[in-house]
Design a protein around this motif. Structure first.
Motif, short mmCIF file in Angstrom:
data_model
loop_
_atom_site.label_atom_id
_atom_site.label_comp_id
_atom_site.label_asym_id
_atom_site.label_seq_id
_atom_site.Cartn_x
_atom_site.Cartn_y
_atom_site.Cartn_z
N GLN A 56 0.76 17.46 5.89
CA GLN A 56 1.60 16.02 5.68
C GLN A 56 0.71 15.12 5.53
N GLY A 57 -0.76 15.26 5.65
CA GLY A 57 -1.85 14.50 5.22
C GLY A 57 -2.00 13.51 6.44
N THR A 58 -2.79 12.66 6.20
CA THR A 58 -3.00 11.39 7.25
C THR A 58 -1.88 10.47 7.65
N GLY A 59 -0.99 10.11 7.04
CA GLY A 59 0.06 9.31 6.99
C GLY A 59 -0.52 8.07 6.59
N TRP A 60 0.32 6.91 6.27
CA TRP A 60 -0.09 5.89 5.90
C TRP A 60 -0.69 5.10 7.08
N HIS A 61 -2.05 4.57 6.97
CA HIS A 61 -2.74 3.71 8.01
C HIS A 61 -3.76 2.83 7.20
N ARG A 62 -4.33 2.14 8.09
CA ARG A 62 -5.22 1.28 7.77
C ARG A 62 -6.58 1.33 8.90
N HIS A 63 -7.70 0.79 8.54
CA HIS A 63 -8.72 1.03 9.50
C HIS A 63 -9.10 -0.43 9.86
N GLU A 64 -9.39 -0.70 11.06
CA GLU A 64 -9.95 -1.98 11.48
C GLU A 64 -11.12 -2.06 11.47
N ALA A 65 -11.96 -2.31 10.30
CA ALA A 65 -13.53 -1.97 10.28
C ALA A 65 -13.74 -3.07 9.22
N GLN A 66 -15.09 -3.45 9.30
CA GLN A 66 -15.62 -4.25 8.29
C GLN A 66 -16.55 -3.82 6.99
N PHE A 67 -16.44 -2.48 7.10
CA PHE A 67 -17.10 -1.69 5.87
C PHE A 67 -16.78 -0.35 6.11
N GLN A 68 -16.56 0.34 5.01
CA GLN A 68 -16.09 1.73 4.94
C GLN A 68 -16.46 2.30 3.50
N ILE A 69 -17.36 3.38 3.51
CA ILE A 69 -17.25 4.07 2.06
C ILE A 69 -16.95 5.46 2.38
N VAL A 70 -16.68 6.11 1.51
CA VAL A 70 -16.36 7.76 1.35
C VAL A 70 -17.19 8.10 0.07
N GLN A 96 -13.66 1.39 0.61
CA GLN A 96 -12.61 0.89 1.16
C GLN A 96 -12.53 -0.57 1.77
N ARG A 97 -11.64 -1.37 1.16
CA ARG A 97 -12.00 -2.69 1.48
C ARG A 97 -11.36 -2.76 2.99
N PRO A 98 -11.78 -3.64 3.85
CA PRO A 98 -11.31 -3.86 5.06
C PRO A 98 -9.64 -4.05 4.97
N GLY A 99 -8.91 -3.32 5.85
CA GLY A 99 -7.50 -3.43 5.86
C GLY A 99 -6.74 -2.72 4.79
N ILE A 100 -7.46 -2.17 3.96
CA ILE A 100 -6.36 -1.45 2.84
C ILE A 100 -5.65 -0.41 3.39
N ARG A 101 -4.24 -0.38 2.91
CA ARG A 101 -3.44 0.64 3.42
C ARG A 101 -3.69 1.79 2.58
N HIS A 102 -3.95 3.00 3.21
CA HIS A 102 -4.01 4.33 2.50
C HIS A 102 -3.67 5.38 3.17
N TYR A 103 -3.55 6.48 2.19
CA TYR A 103 -2.96 7.73 2.87
C TYR A 103 -3.93 8.98 2.00
N VAL A 117 -18.87 4.00 8.15
CA VAL A 117 -17.95 2.89 8.56
C VAL A 117 -18.81 1.95 9.63
N SER A 118 -18.26 0.75 9.56
CA SER A 118 -18.90 -0.33 10.76
C SER A 118 -17.72 -0.91 11.01
N GLY A 123 -11.10 1.09 14.67
CA GLY A 123 -9.69 1.44 14.84
C GLY A 123 -9.07 1.88 13.76
N THR A 124 -7.98 2.78 14.03
CA THR A 124 -6.83 3.16 13.06
C THR A 124 -5.66 2.67 13.37
N VAL A 125 -4.72 2.13 12.49
CA VAL A 125 -3.45 1.75 12.82
C VAL A 125 -2.57 2.22 11.79
N ASP A 126 -1.54 2.84 12.39
CA ASP A 126 -0.39 3.34 11.45
C ASP A 126 0.37 2.29 10.91
N VAL A 127 0.70 2.40 9.64
CA VAL A 127 1.55 1.35 8.87
C VAL A 127 2.92 1.94 8.11
#
Length: 140
Positions: A56-70, A96-103, A117-118, A123-127
């Protein structure tokens, strides 16, 4: 004397930290690279690899972060970023810009990526779903 907010030198070799299955997602394994401790929680850097086939993958979510790269090191993964399907292959880097909704909904058996990540305790928030998700590719 250095203040607590100063960062420390860190050098982690492959055998220094174990792969763990108790991270954010149970179908991935994580290996800490010592950056969170060295930066007093300002930044985390860890390796993430596939541990189980995607169901099912990660599900839709966003991160409460200032910076994130993969940075994809091995294999590939398919993400939805908002309503945009994105194939991330070995060698690709995604900011991944702050707050971008992704799956993250599909990935290869050999998928492994570096995530930075910084702050470290982001935090990770389901959306709510943004759009329909394509089915994952079966592992052979």
């Amino acid at each position: 004397m250095l203040e607590k907010t100063a960062t420390r030198f860190s050098h982690v070799k492959p055998g220094d930290t174990p792969w763990r299955s108790d991270g954010l997602r149970d179908f991935f394994q994580y290996r800490d690279l010592g950056v969170a401790e060295a930066t007093h929680g300002k930044v985390i850097a860890h390796l993430v690899r596939a541990n189980q086939a995607p169901e099912q993958g990660t599900g839709w979510h966003r991160h409460e972060a200032q910076f994130q790269i993969v940075l994809m090191l091995k294999g590939w993964a398919r993400f939805m970023y908002e309503d945009q399907e994105t194939l991330v292959e070995a060698g690709d880097c995604v900011h991944q810009r702050p707050g971008i909704r992704h799956y993250l909904f599909d990935y290869s058996a050999d998928m492994e990526y570096l995530e930075i990540v910084s702050p470290a305790d982001f935090g990770t928030v389901d959306v709510d779903a943004v759009c329909a998700i394509p089915p994952p590719t079966p592992w052979r």
